[in-house]
Every structure is written in C-alpha cells, then in structure tokens.
Design an enzyme around this catalytic site. Structure first.
Site, short mmCIF file in Angstrom:
data_model
loop_
_atom_site.label_atom_id
_atom_site.label_comp_id
_atom_site.label_asym_id
_atom_site.label_seq_id
_atom_site.Cartn_x
_atom_site.Cartn_y
_atom_site.Cartn_z
CD GLN A 10 -6.88 24.29 -23.65
OE1 GLN A 10 -7.77 24.05 -24.47
NE2 GLN A 10 -5.66 23.81 -23.79
N GLY A 31 -9.93 14.04 -34.34
CA GLY A 31 -9.43 13.90 -35.70
C GLY A 31 -8.27 12.94 -35.82
CD GLU A 32 -5.43 14.70 -33.51
OE1 GLU A 32 -6.50 14.54 -32.88
OE2 GLU A 32 -4.98 15.82 -33.81
CG ASP A 58 -6.27 20.58 -36.60
OD1 ASP A 58 -7.26 19.86 -36.65
OD2 ASP A 58 -5.11 20.15 -36.39
NE ARG A 103 -9.89 24.38 -26.47
CZ ARG A 103 -9.48 23.30 -27.16
NH1 ARG A 103 -10.38 22.52 -27.75
NH2 ARG A 103 -8.20 23.00 -27.26
CD1 TRP A 140 1.76 27.50 -26.53
CD2 TRP A 140 -0.15 26.61 -27.25
NE1 TRP A 140 2.07 26.56 -27.48
CE2 TRP A 140 0.93 26.00 -27.94
CE3 TRP A 140 -1.46 26.21 -27.55
CZ2 TRP A 140 0.74 25.01 -28.90
CZ3 TRP A 140 -1.66 25.22 -28.49
CH2 TRP A 140 -0.56 24.63 -29.17
CG ASN A 143 -5.41 17.51 -39.25
OD1 ASN A 143 -5.87 17.83 -38.17
ND2 ASN A 143 -4.73 16.40 -39.42
CG ASP A 167 -1.61 18.35 -36.89
OD1 ASP A 167 -2.83 18.14 -37.02
OD2 ASP A 167 -1.06 18.45 -35.78
CD1 TRP A 218 -9.81 20.38 -33.65
CD2 TRP A 218 -9.76 19.53 -31.59
NE1 TRP A 218 -9.12 19.20 -33.70
CE2 TRP A 218 -9.06 18.65 -32.45
CE3 TRP A 218 -9.85 19.20 -30.23
CZ2 TRP A 218 -8.47 17.47 -32.00
CZ3 TRP A 218 -9.26 18.03 -29.79
CH2 TRP A 218 -8.59 17.18 -30.67
#
Length: 560
Positions: free
Chosen positions: A78, A188-189, A299, A127, A465, A255, A297, A237
């Site tokens: 990415q 975050g998860e 974000d 990234r 995406w 989130n 969710d 992120w």
C-alpha cells in the site's frame, strides 16, 4: 538484531548509480520540486496532486511499463514510491524498505526488519516512508520508528513508541515537519489507547505524545464511562496533513472499542474525529467528531485534504474529508480550531436522519445502530463509503476524486467480550450484505468542491480499494479493482484513457516523478488485507468468483 542485507552494504557505488542524494530540508518539504515526490501524498496538504504534465490526456494512451521490481513479499502492498533526486524508497509488508534507482529500477540497498516471532498484526502492511536531511524513516509493526542513512541503508537510530505485546503496532508513513517525525499507532481492535507521537528527526528523542482518548480530568473525559478510556481504541492509521501557516497538523482517528457503543455510553471523544495539533507541542487546538458513539466500525482515519473552497462567494480555508460513514464533509480550518461548514452523503447512507446545521452532529436512526444482542443492518458497510485509500484533488479542475464503494451494507451484532492484554477486543460479529439489484459496487467519483455537486462517476461491478493520484496533465490514476487493472482517467470527464493489467490487485498509493526530464508514474501492485477480505466476503455471497493472486510488484510507466 536489525540489519541491512550484508551483500548490499556497499550501497550506491556498487550499482554504478551516479545521482547525489539531496538532503531534504524544511524548505523543500514546504515547497517540493515538481520532479520529486517527497512524502506520502506528495505535499503537506494531502491533495495527492502533481503539477507534472508531460504525460497528459493527449498522449497517455502511449504509456508503457519501463521497469518493474518484485518485492518477494505477499499481503497488501500500500505504500507510495517516494522519490528524491533519482532515489526511490518504497516499503513492503513485514517492514522491508527498498532503495532503488528511480530511473532504472536497480536496487541500491534493502533493509529487512527482524520482527518478533510472537507479533500479532491484524493489518500486515506498511504505508511508506518519511524523509528529512539524509535520513529515511519507517514506522514498524513492532512499534518502533527506524531512521536509516539514505545512501547506505545503515540504521542511524531507532526509537520504541509502545509495547507491541499490548496490541500496539504501526502501519502509516511518518509525517516529517518542523524537524519532527510524527506517527500514530494502529491496534484499535486490541484494546489500546491511541495516540500521536513526535520524535526529534535528528536524534529520535521523544518530543511529545498526545492521546486520542482523554484521561479523567482532561477535556472530553466525561464522554467515556468508568475505565473504558483505558482500552477504548481510537487508533491513528493514516499519515496526517500539515498547515505551515498555522503550524497545525491534522490527524484522523479510528473507532472506539469494542465496536458497539452501548458498552461505552457517551460521545467517546476523540474517536472518529479529525484533530488539530500544534506541531511543536502536540497540544490539541481543535477537533471535529464526524459521528459520536461509533457503533459501525467507521474509522475516520484518512487525513483531511487541505483545500480552500468557495461558499456564498467567499473563500473558506477548508478541510475536506470523504468519510467512511458515507458523508462528504467540508470543514473550516484556522489557528483557533476547526469549524463545520456542510456535509452530504456521497453513497447510500441510512443511519443519519439529520445533521445539526451549526455543528454537523448527526442524529441516528436507532434501528440502524447495533448493540449487545441487538442486531442491525446499516449502510454503508463497516468498510464504509471510502476506507483508508486516499482521495485526491486537482486545483486545475477543482474536483475531488473519491475512491468509493456503494450498494454494500453490513449486518452486525454486539457480543460481550472481556479485555485481555494483547488479545483482540472487538466485541462484534458482522456479515456483508449487497443490494441484490445493484449493478455496481466500486466507483471513482468526481465532486466539485465549490458547488458540492457530483460531476462524474465511473462505476465498477466489484469493490474499489484504489488510492488516487491527480496530475497537471488533467489525468487521474487509480487501481483498486479485482480485475488487476491500473487505469488513467480524464480528470474532467472520467473517460478511461489507458489501462494496464498488473500481476495482482493494485492497492498501492500511486506517485509520479521526473528524472532527467522524463516523467514516470509508479505504483505498487499487491493484493491483501481488507481488499482481499472483502473479496472473500463477496465470493461467499456469490457476487464474485475471482481469486486475486498475491505478490508485490512495483510497476513504473513512462511514454516511449
């Protein structure tokens, strides 16, 4: 032990690469040369725009691959290829950092991060890099910032940001401004407490750390009940934006956790928001929360684009954000904070029933809000109208280009879950739902930022995406579809002018640069992470039978 591959320590001289590395100064970052791509989105305003116009609507059909480079890695590629005076830097999953000759593709050096064997990373990607002086910076999955010598790849310093064992990791490209390297934490998860941190660019010493969840007694702390602030998530992120005029940097936040808001009653500041931070101190100067008590969710981690737009005959210094919640947000920016201007949906959105005209605070259809033991179906899906892939803006056309997904919803139910350090802490089960009558899911949309009108849209049967690049040649470049194509569109009309099928799905951020007077377009192809997860979900629903191959390849194109 972290190292550069020993055979390549000889570095530049061994390849015959003749370019001299140009130190990246504050002045160059403030006003990058058109031939270079010095940061994640090219410029501090995050517009993803290059004035280069050698490749344009008249000749783009002649674009050909001129070199490629296989990374040898799987999962989601990415990162943008970052270019400084012929030196190209690109990162891969598992924290490999490649230095390449931007003209020929010759490898100059390769750094391989030795990651801990017990590391758990829900989003195995990286990234990109930041540049300053003679150093290249990478944020790592084991939660370090590493600074390497741009000429040799030798590690100059590395600084631990947080404990990966508690669920913290990093995937974003560092933002370098005013002599500081700024990063935010993912995870975050995993029940983390998110933050943005700044290091001294020369030494790696900590300068400031600003949490995205306030502790008791701090402004906004009343929006978190009990001890939920300690494990409330709110990750960062994606790389922030920066306004040199006010010396404020803007960061999107994720989130709250667990996912359904009924177990953390309140607005949950500063989740799903944009924050304005002083670059020198990290002090919070303003915020706008796109939606409160997030239960979907959604974000809102993409950095806002700094765009000055027109309203009622006047110019508004603005922040523009195509939200994961499906609304296109127009905010005002100033040294005193962030204000709400207006917003409207750009995809189907059935959760918001209204927005407060002064603050932009949404009112919800409670039947569309999932909770513990309370299932709900809502649109757009948990992946949103636009997920992490960045939009782009062209000052020539005044159009904002949004990589969108429509006609996809989610069915979600909250479940009880206890916090355990280093374990997932999501508390929800979700399924994808697709409108059976829908003829498309993915889109590339173009919106006029002054009139807030959609000017054109290109639709794709399956999901999109694809990060977006806009250029002075009135072109828009984007991949993102599961057919493995990378495409160029007419920036004014949306007409597809060129396409090239690649080895895998293109979820990399495109960039453009020039060496010796020749313009190049560069992008990483390599499917994985959420693009592949949504592909799997669509396959289960019978919407797509494709299996997109993995494997990272850097593609570079130019005119013959």
């Amino acid at each position: 032990m972290r190292h550069v591959l020993g055979a390549l320590l000889a570095g530049v001289a061994a390849t015959g690469f003749a370019a001299e590395y140009s130190p990246v100064t504050d002045e160059r970052l403030l006003s990058p040369e058109p031939e270079n791509w010095l940061m994640y989105r090219g410029t501090y305003d995050s517009q993803g725009y290059s004035p280069l116009d050698q490749i344009n609507t008249e000749n783009v059909a002649g674009l050909k691959p001129v070199w490629s480079f296989s990374t040898g890695m799987r999962e989601g590629h990415q990162a943008p290829p970052v270019v400084n005076n012929g030196f190209m830097f690109v990162t891969t999953p598992n924290n490999h950092l490649l230095a390449l000759d931007a003209e020929t593709g010759e490898q100059l050096w390769r750094y391989e991060r030795e990651l801990p064997s017990d590391l758990q990373q829900m989003h195995p990607t990286n990234r990109g890099v930041g540049l300053y002086g003679n150093l290249v910076y990478m944020a790592t999955a084991d939660c370090f910032v590493v600074a390497l010598d741009a000429n040799t790849g030798e590690v100059v310093w590395e600084t631990e940001i947080e404990d990966y064992g508690a669920g913290y990791y990093m995937t974003l490209a560092p933002l370098v401004a005013a002599g500081k390297v700024m990063v935010g934490v993912s995870g975050g998860e995993w029940g983390i407490r998110g933050f943005v941190a700044a290091l001294d660019a020369q030494t790696g010493d900590a300068v400031w750390k600003t949490y995205t969840i306030p502790a008791p007694g701090e402004p906004g702390s009343e929006s978190w009940p009990g001890d939920t602030w300690k494990t409330g998530g709110v990750p960062v992120w994606i790389t922030g934006s920066y306004d040199p005029a006010t010396e404020l940097t803007y960061w999107g936040t994720g989130n709250g956790g667990p996912w359904t808001g009924d177990i953390r009653d309140g607005d949950n500041l500063y989740a799903t928001s944009v924050l304005a931070l002083e670059v020198d101190t990290g002090k919070l100067r303003g915020h706008h929360q796109y939606h409160w008590n997030d239960s979907w969710d959604w974000d809102e981690v993409s950095a806002p684009l700094l765009i000055d737009f027109m309203r009622d005959g006047e110019t508004v210094p603005g922040l523009v954000h195509p939200g994961r919640n499906g609304y296109l947000w127009f905010l005002s920016r100033s040294a005193d904070g962030i204000g709400f201007v207006d917003a409207q949906p750009y995809v189907e959105q059935d959760v918001f029933t209204s927005l407060d005209p002064e603050t932009g605070r949404p009112t919800y259809d409670e039947e569309k809000k999932p909770g513990i033991g309370k299932p709900a179906t809502f649109c757009p899906s948990l992946w949103g109208g636009k997920d992490w892939p960045p939009a782009a803006f062209s000052p020539r056309t005044r159009l904002l280009y949004i990589p969108a997904n429509d006609n996809v919803c989610s069915y979600m139910t909250g479940v009880e879950e206890d916090y355990r350090k280093g374990r997932t802490f999501m508390g929800a089960e979700a399924e994808l739902r697709v409108d059976p009558e829908a003829t498309f899911i993915g889109e590339l949309q173009a919106w006029n930022v002054d009139t807030v009108e959609e000017v054109w849209s290109v639709q794709f049967e399956h999901h999109n995406w694809g990060p977006v690049l806009a250029t002075g040649g009135d072109l828009v470049f984007m991949g993102g579809t599961n057919d493995r194509y990378f495409r160029a569109f007419d920036a004014k009309t949306g007409e597809t002018l060129w396409e090239q099928r690649t080895n895998s799905g293109v979820t990399g951020v495109p960039s453009t640069y020039s060496v010796n007077g020749k313009q190049y377009i560069a992008v990483l192809s390599g499917y994985g992470v959420d693009a592949e997860r949504e592909q799997d979900a669509l396959r289960i629903l019978g919407r797509s039978d494709l299996v997109v191959p993995q494997g990272g390849v850097l593609w570079v194109f130019a005119l013959e």
